[in-house]
Design an enzyme around this catalytic site. Structure first.
Site, PDB file in Angstrom:
ATOM      1  N   SER A  57       0.831  -1.195   0.000  1.00 16.19           N
ATOM      2  CA  SER A  57       0.000   0.000   0.000  1.00 16.19           C
ATOM      3  C   SER A  57       0.871   1.252   0.000  1.00 16.19           C
ATOM      4  CB  SER A  57      -0.888   0.013   1.247  1.00 16.19           C
ATOM      5  OG  SER A  57      -1.454   1.282   1.450  1.00 16.19           O
ATOM      6  N   ARG A 108      -5.640  -4.445   6.273  1.00 18.59           N
ATOM      7  CA  ARG A 108      -5.670  -4.465   4.806  1.00 18.59           C
ATOM      8  C   ARG A 108      -5.363  -5.899   4.402  1.00 18.59           C
ATOM      9  NH1 ARG A 108      -5.193  -0.575   0.642  1.00 18.59           N
ATOM     10  NH2 ARG A 108      -4.054  -1.280  -1.209  1.00 18.59           N
ATOM     11  N   HIS A 135     -14.096  -1.306   0.744  1.00 17.55           N
ATOM     12  CA  HIS A 135     -12.998  -0.356   1.008  1.00 17.55           C
ATOM     13  C   HIS A 135     -13.613   0.926   1.579  1.00 17.55           C
ATOM     14  CE1 HIS A 135      -9.172   1.372   1.020  1.00 17.55           C
ATOM     15  NE2 HIS A 135      -8.813   1.297  -0.245  1.00 17.55           N
ATOM     16  N   GLN A 138     -11.819   4.465   1.696  1.00 20.59           N
ATOM     17  CA  GLN A 138     -11.761   5.119   0.390  1.00 20.59           C
ATOM     18  C   GLN A 138     -13.070   5.836   0.099  1.00 20.59           C
ATOM     19  OE1 GLN A 138      -8.994   5.206  -1.835  1.00 20.59           O
ATOM     20  NE2 GLN A 138     -10.304   6.823  -2.661  1.00 20.59           N
ATOM     21  N   ASP A 231     -11.103   2.834 -11.787  1.00 20.52           N
ATOM     22  CA  ASP A 231     -10.109   2.194 -10.929  1.00 20.52           C
ATOM     23  C   ASP A 231      -9.369   1.179 -11.792  1.00 20.52           C
ATOM     24  OD1 ASP A 231      -8.660   1.402  -8.713  1.00 20.52           O
ATOM     25  OD2 ASP A 231     -10.258   0.221  -7.811  1.00 20.52           O
ATOM     26  N   CYS A 271      -8.794   6.238  -7.367  1.00 20.70           N
ATOM     27  CA  CYS A 271      -8.222   6.019  -6.034  1.00 20.70           C
ATOM     28  C   CYS A 271      -6.731   5.705  -6.070  1.00 20.70           C
ATOM     29  CB  CYS A 271      -8.993   4.930  -5.295  1.00 20.70           C
ATOM     30  SG  CYS A 271      -8.833   3.289  -6.031  1.00 20.70           S
ATOM     31  N   ARG A 298      -7.421  10.904   1.912  1.00 20.17           N
ATOM     32  CA  ARG A 298      -7.358   9.633   2.635  1.00 20.17           C
ATOM     33  C   ARG A 298      -6.868   9.863   4.068  1.00 20.17           C
ATOM     34  NH1 ARG A 298      -6.984   4.693   0.350  1.00 20.17           N
ATOM     35  NH2 ARG A 298      -7.011   4.091   2.547  1.00 20.17           N
TER      36      ARG A 298
END
Length: 318
Positions: A57, A108, A135, A138, A231, A271, A298
């Site tokens: 991430s 995650r 998610h 997000q 995405d 995102c 975020r």
């Protein structure tokens, strides 16, 4: 004890509170008033927030660690190579041990079932930081970004998603509908939104008067849209199917040819990380794009989640 699993599990009011808190913490963070900063820094001073990440991430890790530090907590990153989870220790044992030493766990992970295992056995709140079904952080961030750019409270907005039916759209669709926005999903033939999400979305639509449209026609779906979102077409773990998926998604790139059908003042969101097959440079780096503002938000979504679920122990009105 409350956990953040998905936007679907929140009431309309609870979602609004999280978005509003994210907006307020953005104001505080930007202003950097010493008294306000210190007041918030003391809220979790001496506490630890764990980050159990089975997937790599950028934005999620930075925003979570930054948010924990803002409240005075020590973030502890636990990657898949750092702990015994899945190697010599069960989910149950790991959850019991980790949750006994920290104030919150941001997770995650791969499957939604992993999130459910964590919530079942944890002594502390679990914040779903991505699984294969949802998610929510997000979505909170995305709602703040739309609110800042087009103000969904004052304007009736239409948001159009172009691309895959994945975890991001699952929470975003529910969030938009809960906040009174119309939501259109355009996916290639054979790619369908989860029935669980469709059923929940239709119930919300009836209650809120917002509209859900499912389509396989990207041009028709984009017409008049105020927000265009896409995405990755190839999610983490699906790299083996990249060639087939890119062929399947031909005609679903958000480019100038497609975007010309949207509202003249449309905004583009992604995102991240982004690939050129999903959105052209002409759109991604244009004045219509708010993807980088979205990425920054975020941080404030994570702050809102920590405030509600950890500092205030699940009390949304505190």
């Amino acid at each position: 004890m409350r956990h953040l699993i998905s936007i679907k599990d929140l009431s309309d009011r609870e979602l609004e509170v999280l978005v509003d808190k994210a907006e307020e913490y953005k104001r505080i963070f930007k202003k950097q008033d010493p008294n306000e900063v210190q007041q918030n820094h003391l809220k979790l001073l001496g506490r630890t927030i764990a980050l159990i990440f089975s997937k790599r991430s950028t934005r999620t890790r930075i925003s979570t660690e930054g948010a924990a530090t803002f409240f005075g907590a020590q973030p502890m990153f636990l990657g898949r190579d750092d702990i015994q989870l899945g190697v010599n220790e069960s989910f149950y044992d790991t959850t019991k041990v980790v949750s006994s030493m920290v104030s919150c766990i941001f997770a995650r992970v791969n499957s939604h079932d992993d999130i459910l295992k964590l919530t079942r056995d944890s002594h502390v709140p679990i914040i779903n930081s991505l699984c294969d079904m949802y998610h929510p952080l997000q979505a909170i961030c995305d709602m703040l970004t739309i609110k800042e750019s087009l103000n969904y409270k004052r304007n009736k907005l239409r948001v159009t998603w172009v691309g895959d039916a994945n975890n991001v759209v699952n929470d975003m669709a529910i969030a938009c509908l809960k906040l009174g926005m119309d939501f259109t999903v355009a996916t290639p033939p054979g790619v369908e939104l989860s029935p669980i999400i469709v059923d929940a979305a239709r119930e919300i639509s009836k209650r809120k008067g917002s509209k859900l449209v499912l389509s396989h026609d990207s041009v028709e779906a984009v017409k008049g849209a105020h927000v265009l979102v896409t995405d990755t077409f190839v999610s983490m773990g699906e790299e083996y199917a990249k060639v087939a998926k890119l062929k399947q998604f031909q005609g679903f790139q958000v480019n100038q040819e497609l975007a010309q059908y949207a509202d003249s003042n449309y905004k583009f969101m992604h995102c991240l990380p982004r690939h050129k097959e999903e959105v052209s440079d002409e759109v991604f780096y244009s004045d219509h794009s708010i993807a980088f503002e979205q990425a920054e938000n975020r941080l404030y979504a994570a702050m809102a989640a920590i405030d509600v679920f950890v500092v205030n122990k699940g009390d949304f009105e505190a």
